[in-house]
Design a protein around this motif. Structure first.
Motif, PDB file in Angstrom:
ATOM      1  N   HIS A 652      -5.957   2.185   5.839  1.00  0.00           N
ATOM      2  CA  HIS A 652      -5.097   3.245   5.272  1.00  0.00           C
ATOM      3  C   HIS A 652      -4.271   2.686   4.113  1.00  0.00           C
ATOM      4  O   HIS A 652      -3.687   1.595   4.229  1.00  0.00           O
ATOM      5  CB  HIS A 652      -4.132   3.789   6.348  1.00  0.00           C
ATOM      6  N   TYR A 653      -4.311   3.429   3.062  1.00  0.00           N
ATOM      7  CA  TYR A 653      -3.500   3.096   1.882  1.00  0.00           C
ATOM      8  C   TYR A 653      -2.777   4.371   1.436  1.00  0.00           C
ATOM      9  O   TYR A 653      -3.247   5.482   1.678  1.00  0.00           O
ATOM     10  CB  TYR A 653      -4.377   2.592   0.736  1.00  0.00           C
ATOM     11  N   ARG A 654      -1.591   4.235   0.728  1.00  0.00           N
ATOM     12  CA  ARG A 654      -0.831   5.392   0.207  1.00  0.00           C
ATOM     13  C   ARG A 654      -0.481   5.112  -1.249  1.00  0.00           C
ATOM     14  O   ARG A 654      -0.005   4.031  -1.588  1.00  0.00           O
ATOM     15  CB  ARG A 654       0.448   5.628   1.023  1.00  0.00           C
ATOM     16  N   GLN A 657       1.565  10.125  -5.765  1.00  0.00           N
ATOM     17  CA  GLN A 657       0.827  10.959  -6.705  1.00  0.00           C
ATOM     18  C   GLN A 657       1.539  10.996  -8.048  1.00  0.00           C
ATOM     19  O   GLN A 657       2.750  11.179  -8.131  1.00  0.00           O
ATOM     20  CB  GLN A 657       0.697  12.395  -6.137  1.00  0.00           C
ATOM     21  N   THR A 699      -6.177  12.571  -1.857  1.00  0.00           N
ATOM     22  CA  THR A 699      -6.397  11.723  -0.672  1.00  0.00           C
ATOM     23  C   THR A 699      -7.883  11.676  -0.356  1.00  0.00           C
ATOM     24  O   THR A 699      -8.532  12.724  -0.238  1.00  0.00           O
ATOM     25  CB  THR A 699      -5.615  12.253   0.528  1.00  0.00           C
ATOM     26  N   GLU A 721      -4.342   7.603   0.730  1.00  0.00           N
ATOM     27  CA  GLU A 721      -3.551   8.840   0.801  1.00  0.00           C
ATOM     28  C   GLU A 721      -2.672   8.963  -0.458  1.00  0.00           C
ATOM     29  O   GLU A 721      -1.988   8.010  -0.856  1.00  0.00           O
ATOM     30  CB  GLU A 721      -2.683   8.827   2.053  1.00  0.00           C
ATOM     31  N   SER A 723       0.588  10.646  -1.857  1.00  0.00           N
ATOM     32  CA  SER A 723       1.809  11.333  -1.365  1.00  0.00           C
ATOM     33  C   SER A 723       2.654  11.841  -2.541  1.00  0.00           C
ATOM     34  O   SER A 723       2.655  11.248  -3.615  1.00  0.00           O
ATOM     35  CB  SER A 723       2.640  10.358  -0.513  1.00  0.00           C
ATOM     36  N   ASN A 751       5.373  14.792   3.418  1.00  0.00           N
ATOM     37  CA  ASN A 751       5.148  13.410   3.899  1.00  0.00           C
ATOM     38  C   ASN A 751       5.654  13.308   5.338  1.00  0.00           C
ATOM     39  O   ASN A 751       6.695  12.685   5.622  1.00  0.00           O
ATOM     40  CB  ASN A 751       5.898  12.416   3.007  1.00  0.00           C
ATOM     41  N   TYR A 754       6.721   9.878   7.111  1.00  0.00           N
ATOM     42  CA  TYR A 754       7.788   8.986   6.650  1.00  0.00           C
ATOM     43  C   TYR A 754       8.864   8.874   7.719  1.00  0.00           C
ATOM     44  O   TYR A 754       9.097   9.803   8.509  1.00  0.00           O
ATOM     45  CB  TYR A 754       8.401   9.530   5.350  1.00  0.00           C
ATOM     46  N   ASP A 796       7.003   4.353   5.082  1.00  0.00           N
ATOM     47  CA  ASP A 796       5.810   5.071   5.535  1.00  0.00           C
ATOM     48  C   ASP A 796       5.442   4.601   6.935  1.00  0.00           C
ATOM     49  O   ASP A 796       6.132   3.787   7.563  1.00  0.00           O
ATOM     50  CB  ASP A 796       4.667   4.909   4.535  1.00  0.00           C
TER      51      ASP A 796
END
Length: 811
Positions: A652-654, A657, A699, A721, A723, A751, A754, A796
């Protein structure tokens, strides 16, 4: 070398008999006793009137001998306690007179001596007993190697003190003596028995009447025997030392002859006492009454060399007998007077003489009284010269001897049967029975007592069980010999081969079993040739013809019928090798030819191999064909199932945006090398790299596949992802005026993962919220928090700080 007396050069052993009482006749047959009653000295041996030693070899055991000491006792002078229960023999080496062994003999037997003239023997109180001391001893013959030989001595005191021909007979001892050669001659055992004297007659001598008496010895080895008269020995015993001692002497003293007596005049007469050097018979016509002691020396020669000797001490009385003589007995056979008689060996015949109440009879063979033969007839089966001695039954008088009758025993034919090969045969075989062969014989064979047809030769061949007998008749002597032989017929052992026909596959083993009864050993044949197998079962891989010969415990044999073993070729299998396969690969079909067989092993499912079912590793898979006749074939393959690579990836990565910032996707797999493929490729700088950079516009979930060179794969899903940006106020005023009463954060609902953390200025956590569904209202533990600045963190789900800052609470 031991020299014991002067009137002869050596001392041989001997045995003898001596009466110990004198009798004399005076006037008209008036009898008085010459034998006086002795003083009562229980320890003395005055009852011993003679004796000798013998040493008889056992031919079956080297060094084993029976040693005998014979004594002759006068029963009239035997006193309680005077008969020794044991006698001790001393063995010396001639070289230095060294004592070698001491042997004690127990008293084993007592036998009465026969008198021919029983009336006179009773009148004169003559009763004599032979006592035998005996024991069997096994010598260490290897130690008896003195070339000069050995001698045995027994000493005892005292002799009869009425003996007439020795000086001062009171307290004169006696010595029985024997010589024998070395047993060990150059490392070899010499078999030799010493001479052994016969049991003499109970006798007395009538004055002025010719007298003869056989005194010979016998020798088991057939050696030459020579006889002579020698001076008796007195030895070293006395009334104070009645038994001999185990001392070494260079000689043994001899008795001293009385006045008028000598070795040439032992019993005076015309002639005086003499002995036949070849036969051992003594002769004398005595002219003087008395009790006379003498010793006979018997020397043993082999091949002209003197090897041994034995002495016999003896006593005889000379008395004045009545002048009347009975008429001599006449001996007849079958009603006719005879001087010759013959019969066949194994047969018997009878000699007769007249009988009368006034006469006593005593039959003799070769001059020796035959014990207990006093009847007017004698049944005999032995060759010899027979006489009958005749004497008065109720008064003591002179006796007469009949004319001699020479009895010849004609040899019967040797009818012993030899069986070749033996008396026990196997069923179906024959045995040859043979007996005496030659001219001048007639043969009659019987089986179980029944005459056999046409069986009139010296041998017959028979096959049946039974008792066979032969009668062999001599045409020359009319004598017949008979013998019998039992023939046993043993049944053959039984044997069959199982199976008698067998087909085996090439390379496989066939087992043949010998079944039956009685077998103890086996010989196998293959195509007529002997095999090395010796058991009842045979394992073979060869086609051919087999037989077995079985033998039982008695040697009977039997041959089985044949067993045929044939061979069938197994089918040939074709099956390509199987390459290594990955665990996740689908099951695949196996293709061995010819088809129709059966697969076995790990991972097998019918005719397919399923790597998942087998598991990681190297597996053995076997294919066996269907039977072709009785044969099938099989083949085995090895299948390697490979494990997939071990893939690890961050899942998983975020990305914010609109931030324009990319993220590097991380993945690694073992073992290496592997190749990596990411999909979809959207937003990736290089989908075929291990760690590509991703900047998707929305995403996106990516799949990474790691592939080994063998094609084994592992995959993982990685989500990037995007956000939305948060809009975070710097301050709020919870004063219930309806404006900014809570700390509202824009885009927080976008989100939901968070986490919001708010601290006071002392670092204490005053607010914590997952997702921020309820904004902070400026309270802490239910109370309004003081105005001021409050640090905050927004993280996160991976606990990465996304935002950090300070919000001011205004009152």
């Amino acid at each position: 070398m031991l020299f014991l007396f002067s009137d002869h050069q050596s001392l041989p052993p001997s045995k003898h008999i001596n009466p110990t009482k004198k009798v004399a006749w005076s006037g008209k047959a008036t009898l008085f006793l010459l034998f006086l009653t002795f003083s009562s000295w229980p320890a003395f041996a005055r009852h011993i009137i003679g004796g000798s030693i013998s040493m008889i070899a056992d031919p079956s055991v080297q060094g084993r001998f029976t040693l005998n000491l014979y004594q002759y006792w006068d029963d009239q002078t035997t006193e309680a306690g005077s008969q020794d229960p044991n006698a001790t023999l001393l063995i010396y080496s001639k070289n230095g007179n060294v004592l070698v062994e001491t042997i004690t003999l127990p008293l084993l037997a007592k036998t009465g001596v026969s008198y021919g003239n029983t009336a006179c023997a009773q009148t004169l109180s003559l009763r004599t007993t032979q006592a035998r001391y005996s024991a069997t001893r096994t010598f260490d013959w290897r130690t008896y190697n003195d070339p000069q030989g050995y001698y045995i001595v027994w000493e005892r005191c005292c002799r009869n003190n009425n003996v007439s021909n020795i000086a001062n007979p009171v307290n004169v001892g006696m010595v029985f003596y024997l010589e024998f050669p070395p047993m060990n001659v150059n490392g070899n055992f010499r078999l030799n028995s010493t001479p052994s004297y016969i049991i003499p007659n109970g006798e007395y001598i009538c004055i002025n009447k010719p007298f003869t008496m056989p005194m010979q010895a016998t020798d088991a080895d057939g050696d030459e025997l020579r006889y002579s008269l020698v001076t008796p020995m007195r030895g070293y015993t006395s009334d104070r030392q009645v038994n001999g001692q185990s001392l070494s002497y260079t000689s043994y003293p001899l008795v001293q002859w009385g006045t008028g007596y000598s070795l040439q005049q032992i019993i005076p007469g015309n002639p005086a006492l003499t002995i036949n050097q070849q036969t051992g018979q003594i002769s004398v016509t005595a002219n003087q009454q008395g009790l006379f002691l003498f010793t006979i020396l018997c020397e043993e020669y082999r091949n002209g060399q003197r090897i041994g000797a034995v002495r016999l001490d003896f006593q005889l009385p000379v008395v004045d007998c009545p002048l009347t003589n009975p008429p001599p007995a006449v001996v007849s056979n079958k009603g006719q007077k005879v001087s010759q008689m013959q019969f066949c060996q194994g047969m018997k015949d009878t000699l007769h003489t007249e009988s009368a109440a006034d006469w006593n009879l005593q039959w003799q063979r070769d001059g020796i009284n035959i014990p207990n033969e006093t009847k007017p007839y004698l049944v005999t089966s032995e060759a010899g010269v027979y006489t009958v001695r005749k004497s008065a039954a109720r008064t003591c008088g002179r006796d007469t001897v009949s004319e001699k009758v020479t009895v010849t025993v004609l040899p019967s034919p040797d009818a012993s049967i030899t069986a070749a090969p033996s008396g026990t045969i196997c069923a179906g075989n024959s045995v040859t029975l043979s007996t005496t062969l030659g001219n001048g014989y007639q043969y009659e064979w019987t089986k179980d007592g029944v005459a056999m047809a046409n069986a009139n030769t010296g041998s017959v061949s028979v096959k049946e069980q039974g008792v066979y007998a032969v009668s062999v008749n001599s045409q020359a002597s009319s004598c017949k010999g008979t013998a019998s032989q039992r023939v046993e017929v043993k049944p053959l052992p039984t044997v069959t081969l199982t199976p008698n026909s067998l087909s085996v596959c090439a390379g496989e083993t066939a087992t043949l079993e010998a079944k039956g009864t009685g077998g103890v050993s086996y010989i196998w044949y293959f195509n007529g040739n002997i095999l090395t197998a010796k058991d009842a079962n045979l394992n073979t891989t060869q086609a051919g013809i087999y037989q077995v010969r079985v033998t039982d415990a008695v040697g009977c044999t039997n041959l089985s019928t044949v067993a045929i073993v044939s061979q069938t070729a197994a089918p040939t299998i074709r099956w390509d090798s199987i390459n290594p396969i990955c665990l996740e690969a689908p099951a695949f079909a196996l293709a061995a030819a010819p088809g129709g067989g059966i697969y076995t092993g790990m991972g097998i499912d019918g005719a397919q191999f399923d790597p998942k079912k087998a598991g990681v590793g190297i597996h053995t898979v076997t294919y066996k064909t269907a039977a072709v006749g009785n044969c099938s074939a099989s083949i085995t393959k090895r299948v390697e199932v490979l494990a997939p690579p071990q893939l690890q990836a961050k899942t998983h990565y975020r990305i914010l945006q609109g931030s324009g910032r990319s993220v590097t996707l991380e993945a690694s797999a073992t073992p290496t090398p592997v190749t990596y493929t990411w999909s979809p490729p959207t937003g990736l700088d290089n989908p075929n790299q291990q760690n590509p950079k991703a900047l998707p516009t929305e995403t996106t979930t990516y799949q990474v596949v790691a592939t080994t060179p063998e094609g084994c794969q592992a995959s993982a899903l990685v989500t990037v992802e995007l956000s939305s940006m948060l809009f975070i106020p710097d301050a709020f005023s919870p004063n219930a005026d309806g404006v900014n009463d809570t700390w509202m954060i824009e885009n927080m609902t976008a989100n939901p993962t968070y986490e919001v953390l708010i601290y006071n200025r002392w670092g204490s956590l005053v607010y914590l919220s997952q997702g921020y569904q309820t904004p902070w209202d400026g309270t802490y533990e239910g109370q309004p928090a003081p105005a001021g600045g409050y640090p905050y963190l927004i993280r996160d789900s991976d606990k990465n700080v996304v935002y950090r800052g300070q919000v001011f609470l205004v009152r």
